[in-house]
Motif scaffolding. Structure first.
Motif, PDB file in Angstrom:
ATOM      1  N   CYS A   1     -11.815  88.255 -44.222  1.00 42.13           N
ATOM      2  CA  CYS A   1     -11.215  88.189 -42.887  1.00 42.13           C
ATOM      3  C   CYS A   1     -10.106  87.141 -42.829  1.00 42.13           C
ATOM      4  CB  CYS A   1     -12.283  87.868 -41.854  1.00 42.13           C
ATOM      5  SG  CYS A   1     -13.580  89.115 -41.722  1.00 42.13           S
TER       6      CYS A   1
ATOM      7  N   CYS B   1     -11.306  93.448 -43.100  1.00 38.12           N
ATOM      8  CA  CYS B   1     -12.054  92.617 -42.147  1.00 38.12           C
ATOM      9  C   CYS B   1     -13.140  93.469 -41.517  1.00 38.12           C
ATOM     10  CB  CYS B   1     -11.105  92.068 -41.083  1.00 38.12           C
ATOM     11  SG  CYS B   1     -11.941  91.268 -39.691  1.00 38.12           S
TER      12      CYS B   1
ATOM     13  N   SER C   1     -15.838  86.519 -44.553  1.00 37.31           N
ATOM     14  CA  SER C   1     -15.125  86.547 -45.828  1.00 37.31           C
ATOM     15  C   SER C   1     -16.165  86.495 -46.950  1.00 37.31           C
ATOM     16  CB  SER C   1     -14.154  85.367 -45.934  1.00 37.31           C
ATOM     17  OG  SER C   1     -13.091  85.516 -45.017  1.00 37.31           O
TER      18      SER C   1
ATOM     19  N   CYS D   1     -12.842  93.819 -37.804  1.00 41.21           N
ATOM     20  CA  CYS D   1     -11.768  94.756 -37.469  1.00 41.21           C
ATOM     21  C   CYS D   1     -12.259  96.191 -37.578  1.00 41.21           C
ATOM     22  CB  CYS D   1     -10.569  94.553 -38.396  1.00 41.21           C
ATOM     23  SG  CYS D   1      -9.768  92.942 -38.253  1.00 41.21           S
TER      24      CYS D   1
ATOM     25  N   ILE E   1     -13.297  87.185 -33.906  1.00 37.43           N
ATOM     26  CA  ILE E   1     -12.037  86.999 -34.634  1.00 37.43           C
ATOM     27  C   ILE E   1     -11.177  85.933 -33.965  1.00 37.43           C
ATOM     28  CG2 ILE E   1      -9.912  88.114 -35.404  1.00 37.43           C
ATOM     29  CD1 ILE E   1     -11.464  90.760 -35.501  1.00 37.43           C
TER      30      ILE E   1
END
Length: 213
Positions: free
Chosen positions: A73, A147, A66, A150, A48
């Motif tokens: 994301c 995400c 994404s 995440c 990230i």
């Protein structure tokens, strides 16, 4: 001699060995769990962070995670919540997950830590779970995007939190009734499974089949 052999047998069985007064060392299983979850969180934070830097250089950059308008994301990284403390959130993860890896390595090497150390680590994980919960709520109901990296960090944080909490309760570092200690001795796994299950249910309830659209 016999005490040494007994301690070694406990370690091989995945149980916590007998500790010196005032200090405690975790089992090999706990050490490996901290290593794996710490590494997973560190990997997620690293990816990230790299993508965030790319996004700063090129506002049109699309992160690899994404996939569609929901699993995006980039939308998360561009949000205000992504810099809750004035800097990119994953930079905090780079430090904290690295510390967890260090603790896991130390436990594998036979380290023993005092009560205050275990409680301090547990308090840090309480903050981590609280922060992840806030980010999850923001992601689902404010940013309206998810995400995957995440999510990986969320799961890692929840796992390490519940197992370290279980350790502290069973060792008596955290005061708890006898039935709570018994529950943690036999069913520690149930709590992270339920916690992660609730998150999965909220995600599916929020977006359903649109996640794969």
């Amino acid at each position: 001699m016999s005490k040494t052999m007994s301690a070694n047998d406990d370690a091989l069985d995945g149980q916590e060995p007998t500790d010196a007064p005032g200090a405690a060392g975790g089992s090999r299983a706990l050490a490996l769990l901290l290593l794996i979850t710490g590494a997973a969180g560190l990997l997620a934070s690293w990816v990230i962070t790299i993508d965030k830097f790319e996004l700063l250089k090129d506002p049109n950059f699309t992160p690899g995670c994404s996939i569609n308008p929901i699993v995006a994301c980039g939308s998360i990284m561009k949000s205000e919540q992504a810099e809750a403390f004035g800097f990119p959130n994953p930079m905090l993860g780079l430090v904290t997950y690295a510390i967890i890896i260090g603790v896991g390595m130390s436990l594998l090497a036979g380290a023993r830590f005092p009560r205050w150390y275990w409680l301090t680590m547990n308090a840090g994980m309480v903050f981590g779970v609280g922060f992840c919960t806030w980010l999850m709520i923001q992601s689902l109901y404010e940013i309206n995007a998810l995400c995957l990296w995440c999510c990986m960090a969320w799961v890692a944080t929840l796992l390490m939190f519940w197992y370290v909490t279980s350790f502290n309760v069973r060792k008596g570092f955290l005061p708890a009734p006898g039935w709570v200690k018994s529950f943690f001795e036999d069913f520690t796994w149930a709590l992270p499974v339920m916690h992660i299950g609730v998150i999965a249910m909220l995600i599916l309830t929020r977006w359903g089949a649109d996640l794969w659209a």
